[in-house]
Design a protein around this motif. Structure first.
Motif, PDB file in Angstrom:
ATOM      1  N   THR A   1       0.826  -1.210   0.000  1.00  0.00           N
ATOM      2  CA  THR A   1       0.000   0.000   0.000  1.00  0.00           C
ATOM      3  C   THR A   1       0.860   1.258   0.000  1.00  0.00           C
ATOM      4  O   THR A   1       0.577   2.228  -0.722  1.00  0.00           O
ATOM      5  N   ALA A   2       1.915   1.257   0.814  1.00  0.00           N
ATOM      6  CA  ALA A   2       2.731   2.458   0.970  1.00  0.00           C
ATOM      7  C   ALA A   2       3.706   2.656  -0.186  1.00  0.00           C
ATOM      8  O   ALA A   2       4.074   3.801  -0.496  1.00  0.00           O
ATOM      9  N   TYR A   3       4.131   1.557  -0.833  1.00  0.00           N
ATOM     10  CA  TYR A   3       5.167   1.690  -1.850  1.00  0.00           C
ATOM     11  C   TYR A   3       4.706   1.078  -3.174  1.00  0.00           C
ATOM     12  O   TYR A   3       4.082   1.756  -3.975  1.00  0.00           O
ATOM     13  N   ASP A   4       5.005  -0.206  -3.368  1.00  0.00           N
ATOM     14  CA  ASP A   4       4.741  -0.825  -4.669  1.00  0.00           C
ATOM     15  C   ASP A   4       4.467  -2.299  -4.442  1.00  0.00           C
ATOM     16  O   ASP A   4       4.887  -2.868  -3.430  1.00  0.00           O
ATOM     17  N   ILE A   5       3.792  -2.931  -5.383  1.00  0.00           N
ATOM     18  CA  ILE A   5       3.402  -4.329  -5.219  1.00  0.00           C
ATOM     19  C   ILE A   5       4.614  -5.259  -5.166  1.00  0.00           C
ATOM     20  O   ILE A   5       4.555  -6.353  -4.595  1.00  0.00           O
ATOM     21  N   ARG A   6       5.743  -4.825  -5.731  1.00  0.00           N
ATOM     22  CA  ARG A   6       6.950  -5.649  -5.666  1.00  0.00           C
ATOM     23  C   ARG A   6       7.719  -5.462  -4.359  1.00  0.00           C
ATOM     24  O   ARG A   6       8.547  -6.308  -3.993  1.00  0.00           O
ATOM     25  N   THR A   7       7.462  -4.376  -3.659  1.00  0.00           N
ATOM     26  CA  THR A   7       8.244  -4.069  -2.451  1.00  0.00           C
ATOM     27  C   THR A   7       8.176  -5.161  -1.392  1.00  0.00           C
ATOM     28  O   THR A   7       9.201  -5.515  -0.800  1.00  0.00           O
ATOM     29  N   PRO A   8       6.992  -5.747  -1.109  1.00  0.00           N
ATOM     30  CA  PRO A   8       6.967  -6.835  -0.120  1.00  0.00           C
ATOM     31  C   PRO A   8       7.854  -8.013  -0.511  1.00  0.00           C
ATOM     32  O   PRO A   8       8.443  -8.667   0.361  1.00  0.00           O
ATOM     33  N   LEU A   9       7.973  -8.283  -1.816  1.00  0.00           N
ATOM     34  CA  LEU A   9       8.797  -9.398  -2.271  1.00  0.00           C
ATOM     35  C   LEU A   9      10.282  -9.106  -2.042  1.00  0.00           C
ATOM     36  O   LEU A   9      11.038  -9.965  -1.574  1.00  0.00           O
ATOM     37  N   TYR A  10      10.703  -7.875  -2.358  1.00  0.00           N
ATOM     38  CA  TYR A  10      12.096  -7.502  -2.111  1.00  0.00           C
ATOM     39  C   TYR A  10      12.399  -7.508  -0.609  1.00  0.00           C
ATOM     40  O   TYR A  10      13.478  -7.950  -0.179  1.00  0.00           O
ATOM     41  N   ALA A  11      11.460  -7.019   0.195  1.00  0.00           N
ATOM     42  CA  ALA A  11      11.658  -7.008   1.645  1.00  0.00           C
ATOM     43  C   ALA A  11      11.748  -8.433   2.189  1.00  0.00           C
ATOM     44  O   ALA A  11      12.562  -8.731   3.068  1.00  0.00           O
ATOM     45  N   ALA A  12      10.900  -9.333   1.677  1.00  0.00           N
ATOM     46  CA  ALA A  12      10.919 -10.727   2.116  1.00  0.00           C
ATOM     47  C   ALA A  12      12.252 -11.382   1.771  1.00  0.00           C
ATOM     48  O   ALA A  12      12.835 -12.118   2.581  1.00  0.00           O
ATOM     49  N   ALA A  13      12.749 -11.117   0.564  1.00  0.00           N
ATOM     50  CA  ALA A  13      14.040 -11.681   0.164  1.00  0.00           C
ATOM     51  C   ALA A  13      15.157 -11.164   1.066  1.00  0.00           C
ATOM     52  O   ALA A  13      16.036 -11.930   1.494  1.00  0.00           O
ATOM     53  N   ALA A  14      15.115  -9.868   1.389  1.00  0.00           N
ATOM     54  CA  ALA A  14      16.141  -9.297   2.261  1.00  0.00           C
ATOM     55  C   ALA A  14      16.085  -9.919   3.653  1.00  0.00           C
ATOM     56  O   ALA A  14      17.139 -10.221   4.249  1.00  0.00           O
ATOM     57  N   LEU A  15      14.886 -10.129   4.179  1.00  0.00           N
ATOM     58  CA  LEU A  15      14.743 -10.765   5.488  1.00  0.00           C
ATOM     59  C   LEU A  15      15.299 -12.180   5.486  1.00  0.00           C
ATOM     60  O   LEU A  15      16.004 -12.589   6.408  1.00  0.00           O
ATOM     61  N   LEU A  16      14.981 -12.942   4.452  1.00  0.00           N
ATOM     62  CA  LEU A  16      15.444 -14.324   4.371  1.00  0.00           C
ATOM     63  C   LEU A  16      16.967 -14.394   4.276  1.00  0.00           C
ATOM     64  O   LEU A  16      17.609 -15.236   4.925  1.00  0.00           O
ATOM     65  N   LEU A  17      17.566 -13.516   3.487  1.00  0.00           N
ATOM     66  CA  LEU A  17      19.022 -13.536   3.347  1.00  0.00           C
ATOM     67  C   LEU A  17      19.706 -13.061   4.625  1.00  0.00           C
ATOM     68  O   LEU A  17      20.760 -13.591   5.008  1.00  0.00           O
ATOM     69  N   ALA A  18      19.101 -12.079   5.305  1.00  0.00           N
ATOM     70  CA  ALA A  18      19.655 -11.639   6.584  1.00  0.00           C
ATOM     71  C   ALA A  18      19.563 -12.748   7.625  1.00  0.00           C
ATOM     72  O   ALA A  18      20.510 -12.977   8.400  1.00  0.00           O
ATOM     73  N   MET A  19      18.434 -13.451   7.636  1.00  0.00           N
ATOM     74  CA  MET A  19      18.270 -14.579   8.559  1.00  0.00           C
ATOM     75  C   MET A  19      19.298 -15.666   8.267  1.00  0.00           C
ATOM     76  O   MET A  19      19.861 -16.280   9.188  1.00  0.00           O
ATOM     77  N   THR A  20      19.578 -15.906   6.996  1.00  0.00           N
ATOM     78  CA  THR A  20      20.582 -16.905   6.622  1.00  0.00           C
ATOM     79  C   THR A  20      21.943 -16.550   7.214  1.00  0.00           C
ATOM     80  O   THR A  20      22.639 -17.397   7.781  1.00  0.00           O
TER      81      THR A  20
END
Length: 431
Positions: free
Chosen positions: A370-389
């Motif tokens: 809602t605040a940014y773009d429909i792709r933003t949640p996907l990029y954020a999810a990828a960043a979270l997963l890689l940080a968790m790794t």
């Protein structure tokens, strides 16, 4: 004898059959309940209540349920839970036949089914290492088969069967699931009895539950294993919340194509479950878990950048493969290193953390879109997963995993074949 070639015991075949039948019934109900609710109301909030009710038991009673399972006979807990769920499903089936269904009734049924699932799943998780003598290689093979069957039944066969059965009558899918629970209960009753855990000093249920939770947070390997699904659920729910809209608006996928997209993910999950043991042997369990987590993050990144449905489907299949392998390797390792007296509490604590993280992920995905773009949640999810790794890589390294297995073997007073190749323990780049 090498545990890699030792056969799984006959009792496992009955447990596998019971859980396969039950998973098919779960898939039927998973599709039928929301469709039944849709015949009663078009109110999104009412539909959300029915959908959320099934997860509430894990949030409210997860750790306490694990403490109870550690007090009870695990085989009996499984068949009683399945029998209770079979009887429970008769209530909405009768209500449907009498045209007396309601949203509150469906929500209550979903909640109680979730409560029964909490006890069954926790007891089954605790029973399996007893059945397999906590052999790490056998646990990986067993969990691979259980995960594969669960994905096939609840992900592929069950939902379309539920939709088709609903066309025959509103009570039909509910009665079908009830029968699946009864068959599962009958099979579970034939399983060999497992030794009861050595009783602890008598303490309150709340204190025992707290002891199980603190055991997870004090052990770096167990904490690393618990963080993976917790952070993973934040990421995956952020993606799932906007996936249908992303597929429609950015990839031009219609309703039928969206179903195929989800099937690609489930297909990858089956493949990942099938190759998990081989990955563990080849890389060592710790390194394999790090690799699968990284694969998930990179796959979501690929999904976010996908220019067409084919690339998106491939990305979801790769992500599903990483998830499938992780969901075999991580529980197998946990079952191999946790003392029997704590298994129910440790398993339920890890599951509860994952379940609590899911609503956060859904909210995060909706807000970012809602605040940014429909792709933003996907990029954020990828960043979270890689940080968790990166964070958990050292917590579940090969060296820590092997040390935990040796400690568990000493505590059991028996030799234990390590997960993965022992020669890799000190190899450069694997810890």
């Amino acid at each position: 004898m090498n545990s890699d070639i030792r056969k799984l015991p006959t009792g496992f075949g009955r447990l596998w059959t019971a859980q396969t039948i039950s998973s098919l019934g779960d898939g039927v109900t998973h599709a039928a309940l929301p469709l039944l609710a849709l015949t009663l109301t078009r109110d999104p909030m009412a539909l959300a209540v029915v959908a959320a009710a099934g997860t509430l038991p894990w949030l409210l009673f997860g750790v306490l349920g694990g403490a109870l399972v550690d007090r009870w006979d695990r085989r009996r807990t499984m068949w009683v839970a399945d029998t209770a769920r079979a009887v429970l499903l008769a209530i909405p089936a009768v209500a449907a036949a009498l045209d007396a269904l309601s949203i509150p009734l469906l929500a209550a049924v979903a909640f109680l089914l979730g409560l029964g699932g909490l006890f069954f799943d926790t007891a089954a998780t605790a029973y399996l290492p007893d059945l397999l003598r906590r052999d790490p290689a056998l646990l990986e093979r067993a969990n691979s088969r259980l995960r594969g069957a669960q994905t096939a039944m609840s992900g592929f066969a069950g939902p379309p069967a539920g939709s088709a059965l609903l066309a025959l009558g509103r009570a039909v899918p509910l009665l079908t699931d009830a029968v699946s629970f009864l068959l599962s209960a009958l099979l579970v009753r034939t399983l060999p009895a497992a030794p009861r855990p050595v009783p602890e000093v008598r303490a309150s249920l709340l204190r025992q539950a707290r002891a199980g939770a603190s055991y997870v947070f004090r052990d770096r390997v167990l904490l690393g294993l618990a963080l993976r699904p917790a952070v993973g659920n934040v990421s995956f729910l952020a993606v799932e919340t906007v996936l249908a809209l992303f597929a429609h608006d950015r990839l031009g996928i219609d309703t039928y194509g969206f179903g195929l997209l989800l099937t690609a993910e489930a297909t990858g999950g089956l493949l990942g479950a099938g190759i998990a043991s081989a990955l563990g042997r080849r890389l060592g369990t710790g390194t394999a878990l790090t690799c699968t987590a990284a694969v998930e993050g990179l796959a979501i990144l690929g999904l976010a950048a996908a220019p067409n449905p084919y690339v998106a489907g491939l990305a979801l299949a790769v992500c599903g493969a990483g998830m499938g392998a992780t969901m075999v390797l991580a529980p197998s390792l946990r079952q191999a290193i946790v003392p029997a007296r704590l298994m129910g509490r440790v398993a339920s604590t890890s599951r509860m953390l994952a379940m609590c993280a899911a609503p956060l992920g859904a909210f995060l995905g909706g807000w970012l879109a809602t605040a940014y773009d429909i792709r933003t949640p996907l990029y954020a999810a990828a960043a979270l997963l890689l940080a968790m790794t990166a964070v958990t890589a050292s917590m579940t390294s090969n060296r820590r995993v092997e040390a935990a297995l040796r400690a568990a073997a000493r505590a059991d007073g028996q030799d234990r074949t390590p997960v993965g190749n022992p020669a890799q323990e000190s190899a450069p780049g694997l810890v």
